[in-house]
Design a protein around this motif. Structure first.
Motif, PDB file in Angstrom:
ATOM      1  N   ARG A  65       0.816  -1.224   0.000  1.00 54.27           N
ATOM      2  CA  ARG A  65       0.000   0.000   0.000  1.00 54.27           C
ATOM      3  C   ARG A  65       0.844   1.265   0.000  1.00 54.27           C
ATOM      4  N   LYS A  66       2.172   1.131   0.144  1.00 56.10           N
ATOM      5  CA  LYS A  66       3.053   2.298   0.231  1.00 56.10           C
ATOM      6  C   LYS A  66       4.012   2.311  -0.956  1.00 56.10           C
ATOM      7  N   PRO A  67       3.838   3.261  -1.887  1.00 59.94           N
ATOM      8  CA  PRO A  67       4.571   3.256  -3.156  1.00 59.94           C
ATOM      9  C   PRO A  67       6.095   3.264  -3.044  1.00 59.94           C
ATOM     10  N   LEU A  68       6.641   3.795  -1.959  1.00 57.77           N
ATOM     11  CA  LEU A  68       8.096   3.887  -1.854  1.00 57.77           C
ATOM     12  C   LEU A  68       8.704   2.796  -0.969  1.00 57.77           C
ATOM     13  N   SER A  69       7.885   1.879  -0.485  1.00 58.87           N
ATOM     14  CA  SER A  69       8.381   0.936   0.520  1.00 58.87           C
ATOM     15  C   SER A  69       9.381  -0.079  -0.034  1.00 58.87           C
ATOM     16  N   THR A  70       9.390  -0.322  -1.354  1.00 60.81           N
ATOM     17  CA  THR A  70      10.372  -1.263  -1.900  1.00 60.81           C
ATOM     18  C   THR A  70      11.793  -0.692  -1.859  1.00 60.81           C
ATOM     19  N   ILE A  71      11.922   0.597  -1.548  1.00 61.44           N
ATOM     20  CA  ILE A  71      13.260   1.166  -1.337  1.00 61.44           C
ATOM     21  C   ILE A  71      13.959   0.445  -0.183  1.00 61.44           C
ATOM     22  N   ASN A  72      13.177  -0.103   0.743  1.00 63.98           N
ATOM     23  CA  ASN A  72      13.756  -0.824   1.883  1.00 63.98           C
ATOM     24  C   ASN A  72      14.642  -1.985   1.445  1.00 63.98           C
ATOM     25  N   LEU A  73      14.399  -2.518   0.253  1.00 64.22           N
ATOM     26  CA  LEU A  73      15.207  -3.631  -0.243  1.00 64.22           C
ATOM     27  C   LEU A  73      16.670  -3.228  -0.417  1.00 64.22           C
ATOM     28  N   TYR A  74      16.904  -1.943  -0.622  1.00 63.36           N
ATOM     29  CA  TYR A  74      18.265  -1.486  -0.895  1.00 63.36           C
ATOM     30  C   TYR A  74      19.081  -1.297   0.386  1.00 63.36           C
ATOM     31  N   GLY A  75      18.433  -1.430   1.549  1.00 63.88           N
ATOM     32  CA  GLY A  75      19.141  -1.246   2.810  1.00 63.88           C
ATOM     33  C   GLY A  75      19.539  -2.538   3.496  1.00 63.88           C
ATOM     34  N   ILE A  76      19.254  -3.669   2.865  1.00 64.62           N
ATOM     35  CA  ILE A  76      19.570  -4.975   3.458  1.00 64.62           C
ATOM     36  C   ILE A  76      21.054  -5.287   3.265  1.00 64.62           C
ATOM     37  N   LYS A  77      21.671  -5.944   4.236  1.00 61.48           N
ATOM     38  CA  LYS A  77      23.094  -6.305   4.151  1.00 61.48           C
ATOM     39  C   LYS A  77      23.249  -7.567   3.304  1.00 61.48           C
ATOM     40  N   TRP A  78      23.203  -7.366   2.001  1.00 61.18           N
ATOM     41  CA  TRP A  78      23.211  -8.498   1.074  1.00 61.18           C
ATOM     42  C   TRP A  78      24.517  -9.284   1.106  1.00 61.18           C
ATOM     43  N   LYS A  79      25.592  -8.663   1.551  1.00 58.07           N
ATOM     44  CA  LYS A  79      26.890  -9.356   1.569  1.00 58.07           C
ATOM     45  C   LYS A  79      26.899 -10.530   2.551  1.00 58.07           C
ATOM     46  N   ASN A  80      25.878 -10.608   3.413  1.00 59.84           N
ATOM     47  CA  ASN A  80      25.803 -11.705   4.385  1.00 59.84           C
ATOM     48  C   ASN A  80      25.293 -13.009   3.778  1.00 59.84           C
ATOM     49  N   TYR A  81      24.940 -12.990   2.481  1.00 60.90           N
ATOM     50  CA  TYR A  81      24.282 -14.157   1.882  1.00 60.90           C
ATOM     51  C   TYR A  81      25.105 -14.742   0.738  1.00 60.90           C
ATOM     52  N   ASP A  82      25.059 -16.067   0.662  1.00 59.08           N
ATOM     53  CA  ASP A  82      25.752 -16.766  -0.426  1.00 59.08           C
ATOM     54  C   ASP A  82      24.960 -16.702  -1.726  1.00 59.08           C
ATOM     55  N   LYS A  83      23.633 -16.719  -1.611  1.00 58.91           N
ATOM     56  CA  LYS A  83      22.771 -16.593  -2.786  1.00 58.91           C
ATOM     57  C   LYS A  83      21.577 -15.708  -2.436  1.00 58.91           C
ATOM     58  N   ILE A  84      21.165 -14.894  -3.413  1.00 61.97           N
ATOM     59  CA  ILE A  84      20.001 -14.018  -3.261  1.00 61.97           C
ATOM     60  C   ILE A  84      19.001 -14.409  -4.343  1.00 61.97           C
ATOM     61  N   ILE A  85      17.825 -14.861  -3.932  1.00 60.56           N
ATOM     62  CA  ILE A  85      16.811 -15.350  -4.866  1.00 60.56           C
ATOM     63  C   ILE A  85      15.627 -14.388  -4.880  1.00 60.56           C
ATOM     64  N   PHE A  86      15.366 -13.770  -6.023  1.00 54.38           N
ATOM     65  CA  PHE A  86      14.167 -12.951  -6.206  1.00 54.38           C
ATOM     66  C   PHE A  86      13.097 -13.801  -6.897  1.00 54.38           C
ATOM     67  N   ASN A  87      11.877 -13.739  -6.389  1.00 57.62           N
ATOM     68  CA  ASN A  87      10.736 -14.409  -7.027  1.00 57.62           C
ATOM     69  C   ASN A  87       9.703 -13.329  -7.345  1.00 57.62           C
ATOM     70  N   ILE A  88       9.668 -12.878  -8.597  1.00 60.06           N
ATOM     71  CA  ILE A  88       8.884 -11.687  -8.921  1.00 60.06           C
ATOM     72  C   ILE A  88       8.247 -11.789 -10.306  1.00 60.06           C
ATOM     73  N   LEU A  89       7.366 -10.849 -10.566  1.00 63.28           N
ATOM     74  CA  LEU A  89       6.845 -10.549 -11.897  1.00 63.28           C
ATOM     75  C   LEU A  89       6.563  -9.046 -11.921  1.00 63.28           C
ATOM     76  N   PRO A  90       6.157  -8.481 -13.050  1.00 60.06           N
ATOM     77  CA  PRO A  90       6.047  -7.018 -13.132  1.00 60.06           C
ATOM     78  C   PRO A  90       5.110  -6.372 -12.121  1.00 60.06           C
ATOM     79  N   THR A  91       4.108  -7.108 -11.630  1.00 64.77           N
ATOM     80  CA  THR A  91       3.161  -6.531 -10.667  1.00 64.77           C
ATOM     81  C   THR A  91       3.246  -7.225  -9.307  1.00 64.77           C
ATOM     82  N   ALA A  92       4.404  -7.768  -8.972  1.00 60.83           N
ATOM     83  CA  ALA A  92       4.526  -8.611  -7.776  1.00 60.83           C
ATOM     84  C   ALA A  92       4.413  -7.852  -6.462  1.00 60.83           C
ATOM     85  N   PHE A  93       4.798  -6.577  -6.452  1.00 57.98           N
ATOM     86  CA  PHE A  93       4.943  -5.885  -5.173  1.00 57.98           C
ATOM     87  C   PHE A  93       3.679  -5.155  -4.722  1.00 57.98           C
TER      88      PHE A  93
END
Length: 385
Positions: A65-93
């Motif tokens: 319901r919040k248009p800017l909330s997917t910006i939160n994805l950019y603040g995650i410490k991705w370096k802590n993971y061996d693999k990052i799996i996105f499961n998406i489509l154009p209207t997924a969020f």
């Protein structure tokens, strides 16, 4: 190995949540996986009974319901993971174009920050589907398509993208032969969550009893492209011809098409004499029971949105199926018995054939669950290569 999963999950968001939940459940079965952190939508309004492995931790990260909330994805410490799996489509969020654009851009942007361990499961695309036939036909929708196609091609060129249909992979490669697009076999994935939630993942077989009267299931996330009236109109005619059956209509209405709600309600009222049981949204736990009590699944869609979850669930539970012949459904049903592919002109006679007692649409009473889970586990392992 530590895994980050990004996308909707059971009880946390809706779009492709069933497939995403299956990916997480199946990855948790792998010995090499030590833990999976799920970065998903905020909790749904109503929570259902669920299953979560000890290996899985859930972190609600964005709000549909919040248009800017997917910006939160950019603040995650991705370096802590061996693999990052996105499961998406154009209207997924969510429903907001901005929300979805920021989310779909995330895998590509993360590669620019040096993250080369990203895999994307992408279910459909502007390059693979006729979005106008799916109901997105306004001037604004056409502008969104142009912008999205440029974003998608950036992603296809920059990191491994897995699609559940070979024909979709080929369509993209025909437009950009250097795209890093691959096929992933998602056979049975749609049935995995209901199997796990019902505590059947360690069973070898499950049984179903035969119905004295043929039970037909019309199940889906209904929208204008699903052509519900084709099925209801022909079933009404067949009942007037003396054929006996019990019809279940289940599933909610796709919120992306608010104008269709009234049309759906009109159809339910118009064909009320044909519909023996009307169910709304069916919780994941009850999907198993719904398909077990059904003999024939009818899929009348006039435009596929991608890999059909209803068809895949029917295949997993050995239901007989009649569906409109589209390349997507041809690929999904290749080599399988009990699936009739037809067209609107022959729908009536083929449906009639399926309802006859000795037709090829007779139901199987024993379902080999363990064999299907094993195949699905082998498939999900490819995402970790």
């Amino acid at each position: 190995m530590r895994i980050a999963y990004v996308g909707n999950f059971h009880n946390f968001g809706n779009s492709v949540a069933t497939a995403g939940t299956a990916i997480v459940y199946l990855m948790s079965e792998l010995e090499e996986v030590d833990g999976i952190d799920v970065f998903c939508a905020v909790p749904n309004f109503k929570k259902e009974q669920t299953f979560v492995s000890d290996k899985v931790k859930i972190y609600p990260t964005f709000d549909p319901r919040k248009p800017l909330s997917t910006i939160n994805l950019y603040g995650i410490k991705w370096k802590n993971y061996d693999k990052i799996i996105f499961n998406i489509l154009p209207t997924a969020f969510g429903k907001s174009a901005l929300l979805n654009m920021i989310g779909v851009l995330a895998p590509y942007i993360l590669t620019k920050f040096g993250h080369r361990n990203i895999r994307v499961v992408y279910h459909n695309s502007t390059f693979t589907n006729d979005v106008e036939r799916l109901g997105y036909n306004s001037r604004t929708d056409r502008i969104k398509k142009i912008i999205l196609s440029k974003v998608e091609m950036r992603m296809f060129e920059s990191l491994p993208v897995y699609m559940p249909l070979k024909i979709y992979v080929n369509r993209i490669l025909s437009k950009k032969n250097k795209a890093l697009v691959k096929h992933i076999d998602m056979r049975y994935f749609e049935a995995i969550p209901t199997i796990y939630i019902n505590a059947l993942s360690r069973k070898k077989f499950i049984e179903r009893s035969k119905n004295s009267n043929k039970t037909i299931l019309l199940h889906g996330y209904w929208g204008p492209q699903k052509n519900l009236e084709l099925a209801l109109e022909n079933l009404l005619k067949l009942r007037s011809e003396g054929l006996e059956f019990y019809l279940i209509l289940s599933g909610g209405v796709n919120g992306n098409f608010p104008d269709y709600v009234n049309r759906f309600n009109e159809l339910v009222k118009k064909y009320s004499s044909t519909i023996d049981e009307r169910l709304g949204y069916v919780v994941e736990r009850d999907i198993l029971k719904l398909f077990k009590r059904s003999d024939l699944v009818v899929i009348p869609y006039n435009a596929p949105g991608g890999h059909s979850g209803v068809l895949e669930t029917a295949i997993a539970f050995d239901n007989s199926v009649i569906c409109i012949k589209h390349p997507e459904y041809e690929e999904q049903s290749t080599g399988l018995d009990g699936i009739v592919l037809t067209d609107p002109d022959h729908f009536h006679e083929d449906l009639k054939m399926c309802l006859k007692e000795n037709s090829q649409c007779n139901i199987k009473t024993t379902i080999n669950i363990s064999e299907k889970i094993d195949r699905a586990v082998d498939s999900v392992r490819h995402l970790l290569e």
